[in-house]
Structure formats: C-alpha cells, structure tokens
Enzyme design. Structure first.
Site, PDB file in Angstrom:
ATOM      1  N   LYS A  18     -35.237  -4.661 -25.100  1.00 37.02           N
ATOM      2  CA  LYS A  18     -35.324  -6.051 -24.634  1.00 37.02           C
ATOM      3  C   LYS A  18     -33.958  -6.722 -24.691  1.00 37.02           C
ATOM      4  O   LYS A  18     -33.565  -7.443 -23.772  1.00 37.02           O
ATOM      5  CB  LYS A  18     -36.372  -6.816 -25.464  1.00 37.02           C
ATOM      6  N   GLN A  49     -42.283  -9.349 -31.914  1.00 30.14           N
ATOM      7  CA  GLN A  49     -42.710  -7.979 -31.623  1.00 30.14           C
ATOM      8  C   GLN A  49     -43.927  -7.629 -32.475  1.00 30.14           C
ATOM      9  O   GLN A  49     -43.945  -7.848 -33.682  1.00 30.14           O
ATOM     10  CB  GLN A  49     -41.543  -6.999 -31.900  1.00 30.14           C
ATOM     11  N   ASP A  55     -44.250 -13.804 -23.641  1.00 33.63           N
ATOM     12  CA  ASP A  55     -45.149 -12.637 -23.682  1.00 33.63           C
ATOM     13  C   ASP A  55     -46.492 -12.955 -23.016  1.00 33.63           C
ATOM     14  O   ASP A  55     -47.253 -12.044 -22.693  1.00 33.63           O
ATOM     15  CB  ASP A  55     -45.425 -12.237 -25.142  1.00 33.63           C
TER      16      ASP A  55
HETATM   17  N1  GUN Z   1     -46.007  -4.610 -28.942  1.00 32.59           N
HETATM   18  C1  GUN Z   1     -46.405  -3.770 -27.977  1.00 32.59           C
HETATM   19  N2  GUN Z   1     -46.242  -4.340 -26.762  1.00 32.59           N
HETATM   20  C2  GUN Z   1     -45.731  -5.578 -26.981  1.00 32.59           C
HETATM   21  C3  GUN Z   1     -45.341  -6.645 -26.116  1.00 32.59           C
HETATM   22  O1  GUN Z   1     -45.450  -6.601 -24.891  1.00 32.59           O
HETATM   23  N3  GUN Z   1     -44.873  -7.753 -26.744  1.00 32.59           N
HETATM   24  C4  GUN Z   1     -44.761  -7.846 -28.076  1.00 32.59           C
HETATM   25  N4  GUN Z   1     -44.293  -8.975 -28.585  1.00 32.59           N
HETATM   26  N5  GUN Z   1     -45.106  -6.877 -28.915  1.00 32.59           N
HETATM   27  C5  GUN Z   1     -45.599  -5.748 -28.359  1.00 32.59           C
END
Ligand code: GUN
Length: 293
Positions: free
Chosen positions: A52, A96, A119
C-alpha cells in the site's frame, strides 16, 4: 478463453490515478494522503501494508505508516485514530486487519471517520452502498466490477453465483451485481459454508465468483461451459520449490477449469492487483471530496 489481465488493467488505472493526483497537487498544494495503521508483525499484513505504501509512492500520493506492537491497548489505537480523523492533512485512513484478539475490530472500524474510511468498511459506507448512494466501496468488489466493465463483459440478466459471504468481498459484491445498472442487473445467488450441493448452484452461473478462501475448491464439474470465472482466493500454500516456500493459490482449480470458461482471472495477476488499485482510487476520491464534502 480470454485471460483477464488484472495486472495490466491495474497498471492502466494507476496511470489514470497519477494524472488526477497531479491535478489535485496543482489545485491544493498537497498530494492525496493515506494513513495506514499496522498492528504487530503478521507476515501477510506486513506485505499488504508495504504494498500500500509503495503503491501510494508510485502514483504520487503521500502516505503515513503508523506501527504498533501486538500488545497495544485498544484505547491507544482509538486515540491515534481520533488524531488522524481530525488531521486535515490526512485524506484516507485504513487499519490493516486482522487485529489482535484483545482489540474489538468492529469498534476500531466504526471509530474511523466515515469520510476518511477508504477501505469502505464503516457501516455508513456499507449502508450507503446498499441503497445506491455514493460511498467508498471496498477495494476487492470494486476491483472486480471494474474488471467486468473494462473487459466489456455484459452482466444484465446474467445469473451470478458468489461463493463466500464475507463482509469485505462476497456480501458487498453480491449487492453491487444485483444493483440496477451496468455492471449490475444480475440475478445473484450467494453460496456459503452451509450451502448443500454447492455445484447445483455454481453450475447455473454465467458469472462465477469464488471468494471462500479454500484453495482449488472450484473444480471443472462445478462450472458451466462458457462461464466467466472470477477467482478471489489468495491462500499461501506451502511449496518447497518456490522461493518464499509458498505459492499464492486461488479458490479455482485453474488447470481444470480454464478451458471451460469464456473469461477467467488467474492467481496471481487477476483480482489481487485490482484490489490494490481500489484503495488508491478511494483515496483519490477522498482527496478530491467526490463523495463527502
Ligand atoms: N486485511 C485483509 N484485507 C484487507 C483490506 O482490504 N483492508 C484492511 N484494512 N485489512 C485487510
């Protein structure tokens, strides 16, 4: 059979996003800015967050990575989110997942200002999406819809079977594909772990989405001839000959299934890169105040 190239499509979209990011910088003097919170040292989460940050750099966004140890208290985490919520320099915030067991994940998600929830996990964004209002849409469902759009795969009137009902993929995707519009207007069937005779349903799918997290679950005898198959699976399956000791494996048995499909996404290089770009897209929307003022 046409292989859906998520890597190439994501690259095209990143270029489009870079152009917009530049425009925002010229207009307001600061780049779109994503804040990512990572708790602990889980290998998968470390990799995702590193991606990211790198993705932000590549398209000309700023990013701030906030790290906490596994033993961080829920209060400390919530305090940091409050700080980011009111920081005018931060456009988007993600935490996350998963979080350690002593932290209430839902409480954390709901503590993020929904205007910065890139998200798309906050109930305000989920609720708005369900009734067709502008909202941040979670990255994977958004990425899948974008692939269908860019490959000009018509969805109206098609039967779509989604295997998996997670909050971040199966459920939102099932809603998006049943909405009025293109892509959309599908008749959607959601299958899950309590669905008996799953092949009875998957065999009806013009569009089959596998998002259950079980490597190679979808076999050739479960797929209708000519179906569009979207594989969301990303399980790390141990493999001695691989350089990391594991191989990213989808929920579809690609070697068996591919020849029956009109279109299929590979793993890796299908949905995964589109998920990454979905977060960038939402951060761009946040910076340009396209959804909320
Ligand atoms: N864990 C697995 N996929 C994601 C996601 O798309 N966003 C976040 N914040 N955590 C995750």
């Amino acid at each position: 059979m046409i292989l859906i190239d998520g890597k190439k499509t994501a690259e095209e979209i990143r270029k489009e996003i870079s152009v917009e990011a530049k425009r925002i910088f010229e207009k307001r003097g600061s780049r779109p800015h994503l804040a990512a919170i990572l708790v602990g040292h889980d290998g998968g989460s470390e990799t995702y967050v590193a991606h990211k940050v790198k993705d932000c750099q590549e398209v000309g966004f700023d990013s701030t990575l906030v790290r906490f140890e596994d033993n961080v208290s829920e209060d400390e985490l919530l305090e940091k989110i409050r700080e980011l919520n009111i920081n005018p320099l931060i456009d988007g915030i993600i935490v996350q997942l998963p979080l350690p067991k002593h932290i209430n994940e839902q409480k954390v998600i709901e503590s993020i200002d929904f205007r910065k929830d890139v998200d798309g996990f906050h109930p305000v964004n989920v609720g708005r999406m369900v009734i067709g209002l502008p909202a941040y849409i979670s990255a994977t469902p958004q990425g899948i819809v974008e692939l269908l759009k860019r490959y000009r795969i018509t969805t109206a009137g098609k039967t779509c079977v989604v295997v998996g009902r997670s909050n971040i993929v199966g459920r939102p995707l099932s809603i998006l594909l049943s909405m009025k519009g293109e892509p959309g207007d599908c008749t959607v069937i959601v299958c899950h772990s309590r669905t008996p005779n799953i092949e009875h349903f998957t065999l009806q799918a013009d569009i089959l989405v596998a998002a259950l997290g079980k490597p190679k679950f979808i076999k050739a005898n479960m797929v209708k001839q000519g179906a569009v198959v979207i594989d969301v699976g990303t399980t790390r399956v141990p493999e001695a000959s691989a350089k990391n000791g594991w191989k990213l494996t989808g929920d579809v048995d690609f070697n068996e299934v591919a020849s029956k499909c009109s279109y299929i996404t590979p793993v890796p290089g299908g949905v995964g890169p589109m998920t990454r770009v979905g977060l960038l897209y939402n951060t761009l929307l946040a910076a340009s105040k396209k959804i909320y003022q």
